[in-house]
Design a protein around this motif. Sequence first.
Motif, PDB file in Angstrom:
ATOM      1  N   GLU A  44       0.827  -1.226   0.000  1.00 24.51           N
ATOM      2  CA  GLU A  44       0.000   0.000   0.000  1.00 24.51           C
ATOM      3  C   GLU A  44       0.849   1.260   0.000  1.00 24.51           C
ATOM      4  O   GLU A  44       0.393   2.323   0.389  1.00 24.51           O
ATOM      5  N   SER A  48      -3.479   6.122  -0.777  1.00 25.08           N
ATOM      6  CA  SER A  48      -3.671   7.365  -0.030  1.00 25.08           C
ATOM      7  C   SER A  48      -3.597   7.125   1.469  1.00 25.08           C
ATOM      8  O   SER A  48      -3.832   6.011   1.958  1.00 25.08           O
ATOM      9  N   GLU A  49      -3.277   8.184   2.204  1.00 18.65           N
ATOM     10  CA  GLU A  49      -3.210   8.071   3.665  1.00 18.65           C
ATOM     11  C   GLU A  49      -4.586   7.766   4.243  1.00 18.65           C
ATOM     12  O   GLU A  49      -4.702   7.084   5.262  1.00 18.65           O
ATOM     13  N   GLU A  50      -5.644   8.283   3.578  1.00 21.76           N
ATOM     14  CA  GLU A  50      -7.001   8.047   4.058  1.00 21.76           C
ATOM     15  C   GLU A  50      -7.355   6.563   4.051  1.00 21.76           C
ATOM     16  O   GLU A  50      -8.117   6.085   4.887  1.00 21.76           O
ATOM     17  N   SER A  51      -6.767   5.828   3.085  1.00 18.18           N
ATOM     18  CA  SER A  51      -7.056   4.395   2.995  1.00 18.18           C
ATOM     19  C   SER A  51      -6.004   3.548   3.702  1.00 18.18           C
ATOM     20  O   SER A  51      -5.959   2.330   3.535  1.00 18.18           O
ATOM     21  N   GLY A  52      -5.140   4.213   4.465  1.00 20.06           N
ATOM     22  CA  GLY A  52      -4.144   3.490   5.237  1.00 20.06           C
ATOM     23  C   GLY A  52      -2.831   3.268   4.517  1.00 20.06           C
ATOM     24  O   GLY A  52      -1.991   2.491   4.984  1.00 20.06           O
ATOM     25  N   GLY A  53      -2.613   3.955   3.394  1.00 14.96           N
ATOM     26  CA  GLY A  53      -1.389   3.785   2.621  1.00 14.96           C
ATOM     27  C   GLY A  53      -0.305   4.773   3.000  1.00 14.96           C
ATOM     28  O   GLY A  53      -0.464   5.597   3.910  1.00 14.96           O
ATOM     29  N   GLY A  54       0.798   4.697   2.263  1.00 22.69           N
ATOM     30  CA  GLY A  54       1.933   5.562   2.554  1.00 22.69           C
ATOM     31  C   GLY A  54       1.958   6.844   1.754  1.00 22.69           C
ATOM     32  O   GLY A  54       2.784   7.718   2.022  1.00 22.69           O
ATOM     33  N   ALA A  55       1.066   6.982   0.760  1.00 22.55           N
ATOM     34  CA  ALA A  55       0.988   8.177  -0.080  1.00 22.55           C
ATOM     35  C   ALA A  55       2.344   8.546  -0.671  1.00 22.55           C
ATOM     36  O   ALA A  55       2.702   9.715  -0.780  1.00 22.55           O
ATOM     37  N   ALA A  56       3.136   7.543  -1.047  1.00 23.72           N
ATOM     38  CA  ALA A  56       4.455   7.788  -1.614  1.00 23.72           C
ATOM     39  C   ALA A  56       4.342   8.382  -3.009  1.00 23.72           C
ATOM     40  O   ALA A  56       3.403   8.104  -3.758  1.00 23.72           O
ATOM     41  N   SER A  57       5.309   9.207  -3.381  1.00 21.09           N
ATOM     42  CA  SER A  57       5.361   9.803  -4.709  1.00 21.09           C
ATOM     43  C   SER A  57       6.096   8.877  -5.671  1.00 21.09           C
ATOM     44  O   SER A  57       6.724   7.894  -5.263  1.00 21.09           O
ATOM     45  N   ARG A  84      -2.064   0.653  -7.503  1.00 21.58           N
ATOM     46  CA  ARG A  84      -2.996   1.586  -6.837  1.00 21.58           C
ATOM     47  C   ARG A  84      -3.156   2.893  -7.599  1.00 21.58           C
ATOM     48  O   ARG A  84      -4.084   3.658  -7.344  1.00 21.58           O
TER      49      ARG A  84
END
Length: 335
Positions: A44, A48-57, A84
Amino acid sequence: MTMFAQAIDTLLTEECSPALVRAVDNGGSPQILAITLAEAGFYELMASEESGGGAASWNELFEVVLLCGAHAIPLPLAQTIAARTITSTPDQLPAGLLTFAPSLARGLDGSVRAMHVPFARTASHVIAADESRLLVLSLGDADRLPGGLHGSLTESLVWHAGAGKQLAAVASDERFQALGALLHAGLLAGAMKRVFDLTMTYANQRVQFGKSIGKFQAIQHQLSVMAEHVAAARITAEAAFAAAEPLPPITACAVAKARTSEAAQLVASTAHALHGAIGVTEEYDLQLFTRRLHEWRIAHGSEAHWNRLLGRLFLGSKQLTSVEFVRSLFQAVQA
């Protein structure tokens, strides 16, 4: 090195040893490594952070993919992370490891065929571009034809008519294929750096005529050419990952895959030339990486495929010189 890269490097150093890679290449299970990566949250990484992910670029993903290549990871981790970003409904993606099909075709009986799918042997599902949609297919439902090469994780797959689940795509078929090529460009860049490091170490340790072979001018020349190709491969891959768009531009992906695929042949052949017979032995690590260089070189199109695309774009462009044309391909990346 970013926080994500440090974490994956530590994990792969501990869990993805050459012994494990050999075991998987010879038919063993990578389940323990897969579970470890999943529990660490790497699947993950770009969610997104909202879905518990790392929101990495994409910039942060580049170093992760580079390290996957440097450790010869026998799992489609890069594809699983990037999956994702290619659908507007990432929550509908199945659990487990996902790989990308380079192409999809339908038989007269409605069957679905995907040829030469990278990492098919260790993935749980395949994602393929189906016109304007994405099709997710379970490996458990497929008839599988092994690649035929020693240690290959590539398989050709056939599913019955009506198989698969459709997802809404945020990328065209062409851009989906370019993304698969870019991920392999990053893997190639990482594996080539590892091959170069192994070759440098061997050249400095192997003694002939009273001194290490790395001190002979002819060997130094070959090492310097090798180093240039390794550096060029990394630069082009990194530039494409540094995209400002939601997804990397097709043109930047094309340059990255063309350059890394071209370099892979030279790096592999030079490494084996300088190592001699020891380089092809089962016990020595070099062959774990050079086999992957040759296999990843053709995954999602070799340099011939992507150079053809770039050539057509150049002939149809308004740029006066090839240098101006190449610079224009990365303007969106630098914006």
